[in-house]
Write a protein that holds these residues in place. Structure first.
Motif, mmCIF file in Angstrom:
data_model
loop_
_atom_site.group_PDB
_atom_site.id
_atom_site.type_symbol
_atom_site.label_atom_id
_atom_site.label_comp_id
_atom_site.label_asym_id
_atom_site.label_seq_id
_atom_site.Cartn_x
_atom_site.Cartn_y
_atom_site.Cartn_z
ATOM 1 N N GLY A 99 7.803 -30.528 13.661
ATOM 2 C CA GLY A 99 8.999 -31.182 13.114
ATOM 3 C C GLY A 99 10.012 -30.143 12.662
ATOM 4 O O GLY A 99 11.209 -30.238 12.957
ATOM 5 N N HIS A 100 9.523 -29.126 11.988
ATOM 6 C CA HIS A 100 10.404 -28.043 11.540
ATOM 7 C C HIS A 100 11.013 -27.333 12.754
ATOM 8 O O HIS A 100 12.225 -27.092 12.789
ATOM 9 N N GLU A 101 10.182 -27.028 13.732
ATOM 10 C CA GLU A 101 10.667 -26.276 14.904
ATOM 11 C C GLU A 101 11.816 -27.007 15.592
ATOM 12 O O GLU A 101 12.819 -26.404 15.973
ATOM 13 N N LYS A 102 11.674 -28.302 15.703
ATOM 14 C CA LYS A 102 12.708 -29.104 16.373
ATOM 15 C C LYS A 102 14.010 -29.087 15.550
ATOM 16 O O LYS A 102 15.109 -28.946 16.099
ATOM 17 N N ILE A 103 13.888 -29.211 14.242
ATOM 18 C CA ILE A 103 15.086 -29.238 13.384
ATOM 19 C C ILE A 103 15.808 -27.883 13.439
ATOM 20 O O ILE A 103 17.031 -27.809 13.477
ATOM 21 N N VAL A 104 15.033 -26.797 13.487
ATOM 22 C CA VAL A 104 15.626 -25.462 13.594
ATOM 23 C C VAL A 104 16.414 -25.357 14.903
ATOM 24 O O VAL A 104 17.571 -24.900 14.927
ATOM 25 N N GLN A 105 15.809 -25.813 15.976
ATOM 26 C CA GLN A 105 16.502 -25.738 17.276
ATOM 27 C C GLN A 105 17.771 -26.585 17.280
ATOM 28 O O GLN A 105 18.821 -26.135 17.740
ATOM 29 N N ASP A 106 17.668 -27.781 16.731
ATOM 30 C CA ASP A 106 18.851 -28.662 16.707
ATOM 31 C C ASP A 106 19.992 -28.041 15.900
ATOM 32 O O ASP A 106 21.152 -28.094 16.291
ATOM 33 N N LEU A 107 19.623 -27.433 14.787
ATOM 34 C CA LEU A 107 20.652 -26.848 13.935
ATOM 35 C C LEU A 107 21.336 -25.669 14.631
ATOM 36 O O LEU A 107 22.559 -25.521 14.597
ATOM 37 N N LEU A 108 20.526 -24.849 15.295
ATOM 38 C CA LEU A 108 21.121 -23.700 15.994
ATOM 39 C C LEU A 108 22.005 -24.164 17.146
ATOM 40 O O LEU A 108 23.042 -23.565 17.433
ATOM 41 N N GLU A 109 21.582 -25.223 17.789
ATOM 42 C CA GLU A 109 22.373 -25.790 18.888
ATOM 43 C C GLU A 109 23.769 -26.181 18.389
ATOM 44 O O GLU A 109 24.774 -25.924 19.056
ATOM 45 N N ILE A 110 23.818 -26.777 17.203
ATOM 46 C CA ILE A 110 25.108 -27.187 16.627
ATOM 47 C C ILE A 110 25.995 -25.953 16.415
ATOM 48 O O ILE A 110 27.177 -25.933 16.757
ATOM 49 N N ILE A 111 25.382 -24.903 15.875
ATOM 50 C CA ILE A 111 26.139 -23.686 15.569
ATOM 51 C C ILE A 111 26.597 -23.007 16.869
ATOM 52 O O ILE A 111 27.707 -22.493 16.976
ATOM 53 N N TYR A 112 25.737 -23.065 17.873
ATOM 54 C CA TYR A 112 26.046 -22.485 19.190
ATOM 55 C C TYR A 112 27.225 -23.221 19.819
ATOM 56 O O TYR A 112 28.191 -22.615 20.289
ATOM 57 N N LYS A 113 27.148 -24.550 19.773
ATOM 58 C CA LYS A 113 28.219 -25.369 20.379
ATOM 59 C C LYS A 113 29.544 -25.155 19.658
ATOM 60 O O LYS A 113 30.611 -25.283 20.237
ATOM 61 N N LYS A 114 29.456 -24.837 18.396
ATOM 62 C CA LYS A 114 30.665 -24.595 17.625
ATOM 63 C C LYS A 114 31.327 -23.269 18.016
ATOM 64 O O LYS A 114 32.467 -22.999 17.650
#
Ligand code: MSP
Length: 470
Positions: A99-114
């Motif tokens: 669960g943590h791993e997925k949330i970390v990836q999602d958060l980085l994805e947001i920052i990457y897309k930004k």
């Protein structure tokens, strides 16, 4: 809506087993959590273990275990010891939790897309002991000053970088200006000045991935890299709430941590959160370090104090007391077995224990009727000490009432009094003891409960000593 309070400790690396350093931050967090619970607030208290990265992979390999087997084993030494110290965390997060791993990836994805993440070459050194990129100017004799027994690794690889530099002016404003929408506090004051000074000298962008480390969470858009362990770790404070469907506790009221990891908690974490559009924690408190009889605590010196040894020698509340009175809130704090034993005997066996035993015995003998109906509140000094994370001050004020009461007994010699005079003396004393016990609840929960039970009336009876002398 009920008031909420969210407190965190660092998540500890599993390359080491629990020692008094980890214990002190965790005990202090527990005291804050208990205090806020007693005020009737809704509390979430988080601790856990940091399980990825080169350092953990290396430690696992040394034991001939896979990193997962190794982290399962060591993480358990942390999650097993905390309940023994009466640590009431609401959740124990492990960064290998999917669960943590997925949330970390999602958060980085947001920052990457930004657009805040880009690829570039990293050339420089890495200290596995610190799990940190170090510059040549950080080195002493080509070694990291904190880990002189370890070689720093020269690294030249393509990494993903986070545009930390872009956030520097925003962070400076957020720290300095109380009315800034991103405002957060860094405490103590001296630490805040250090962070600001470093921000003002200019800061480079920071690498957030590793090409050579496989024990980590894959970068979602480029599986040939893993997310740098520190980025993965910081996100635990946020992911733990999501995993537990307790998002309403965000933002954290206070992150507690040691001074060596303040930069990550007071700069990098906030910049990532701003980039991702998430509100910032309200307060970051960085405490000092314990030294043992004047020396750094280290395995090679063989002077490491474990929570297990503390419990064996001093019991739960003895250990909690010794930790909270020596807590290095501002400066480093020197401790040791002799100092601890002296303090235990003076403050707990002779001070608190003796006071409670003397008065209970006199009440029993005189058969004093006692009514405990008046409701209690925390005294002001205790409130202030806890609010400022100055537990030493809070406890000092409780111990001055203990000492005053013991003095009053010696002066007024109640064993020579009779009738109404004796009764009045004992009732006043019993009330003082109840106030002391009430104030002690967050610090010494078991002892406080015992005393409040013993002194609830209508008849007060003797009981076995709270803290036998050592
Ligand atoms: N895994 C990182 C933290 C990641 S948080 C997102 C880490 N772990 S650690 O196992 O090294 O724990 C460091 C913390 O333990 C310190 O910040 C401090 O809270 C505590 N202490 C470790 N040694 C200590 C002393 N000698 N004295 C007091 N506290 C110390 O860093």
């Amino acid at each position: 809506m009920d008031k909420k309070f969210y407190v965190t400790t660092p998540i500890y690396y599993v390359n080491d087993i629990p020692h008094i350093g980890h214990t002190c931050t965790t005990v202090v967090a527990d005291i804050l959590a208990r205090y806020h619970k007693l005020l009737g607030e809704e509390v979430f208290f988080l601790t856990g273990t940091d399980e990825h990265g080169a350092k953990v992979a290396e430690a696992a390999a040394k034991e001939g275990l896979t990193p997962q087997e190794f982290t399962d084993r060591v993480s358990k030494t942390f999650s097993d010891i905390w309940p023994k110290l009466n640590i009431g965390n609401d959740y124990f997060i492990r960064t290998t939790n999917p669960g943590h791993e997925k949330i970390v990836q999602d958060l980085l994805e947001i920052i990457y897309k930004k657009g805040d993440i880009y690829k570039a070459k990293y050339e420089g050194y890495y200290c596995i002991g610190c799990e940190k990129f170090v510059t040549e100017t950080d080195l002493v004799n080509n070694r990291c000053p904190y880990h002189p027994n370890k070689e720093v690794v020269k690294q030249s690889e393509d990494n993903y970088f986070f545009r930390l530099s872009k956030y520097v002016p925003i962070l400076i404003r957020a720290i300095e200006d109380k009315n800034d929408p991103h405002h957060y506090e860094i405490l103590p004051e001296g630490k805040k000045s250090e962070v600001l000074a470093r921000l003002k000298t200019g800061v480079n962008d920071t690498s957030i991935s590793r090409a050579e480390v496989s024990w980590g969470i894959p970068v979602p858009w480029d599986k040939s890299q893993t997310i740098y362990v520190w980025i993965d770790a910081l996100i635990n404070y946020y992911s733990a709430l999501k995993i537990n469907h307790q998002e309403s506790f965000w933002p954290a009221d206070i992150h507690l941590l040691g001074k060596e990891i303040l930069w990550f908690h007071a700069v990098i974490w906030e910049a990532l959160l701003i980039s991702a559009g998430i509100p910032l924690p309200k307060k970051v408190f960085a405490h000092g370090f314990y030294t043992i009889d004047g020396q750094k605590m280290s395995k090679s010196l063989g002077n490491v104090i474990s929570p297990k040894e503390l419990l064996e020698k001093f019991g739960v509340d003895g250990a909690r007391y010794l930790i909270s009175t020596s807590f290095p809130a501002l400066e480093d704090s020197d401790i040791g077995w002799n100092k601890f034993t002296e303090k235990y005997n003076a403050d707990l066996a002779n001070g608190l224990g003796n006071l409670v035993a003397r008065i209970a015995k006199l009440c029993e003998k005189a058969n004093t009727p006692f009514s405990s109906k008046s409701s209690l509140h925390f005294t002001k000094k205790v409130e202030e000490g806890i609010k400022d994370v100055r537990l030493d001050k809070a406890l000092d004020s409780i111990w001055s009432s203990i000492n005053d009461e013991n003095k009053r007994i010696n002066q007024e010699r109640p064993w020579e009094l009779e009738g109404e005079k004796l009764e009045n003396f004992l009732i006043k004393s019993a009330q003082t003891i109840r106030q002391i016990a009430f104030d002690l609840q967050p610090f010494l929960p078991q002892t406080a409960e015992k005393i409040l039970e013993q002194f609830k009336g209508p008849k007060i009876k003797s009981a076995p000593p709270l803290f036998p002398r050592i």
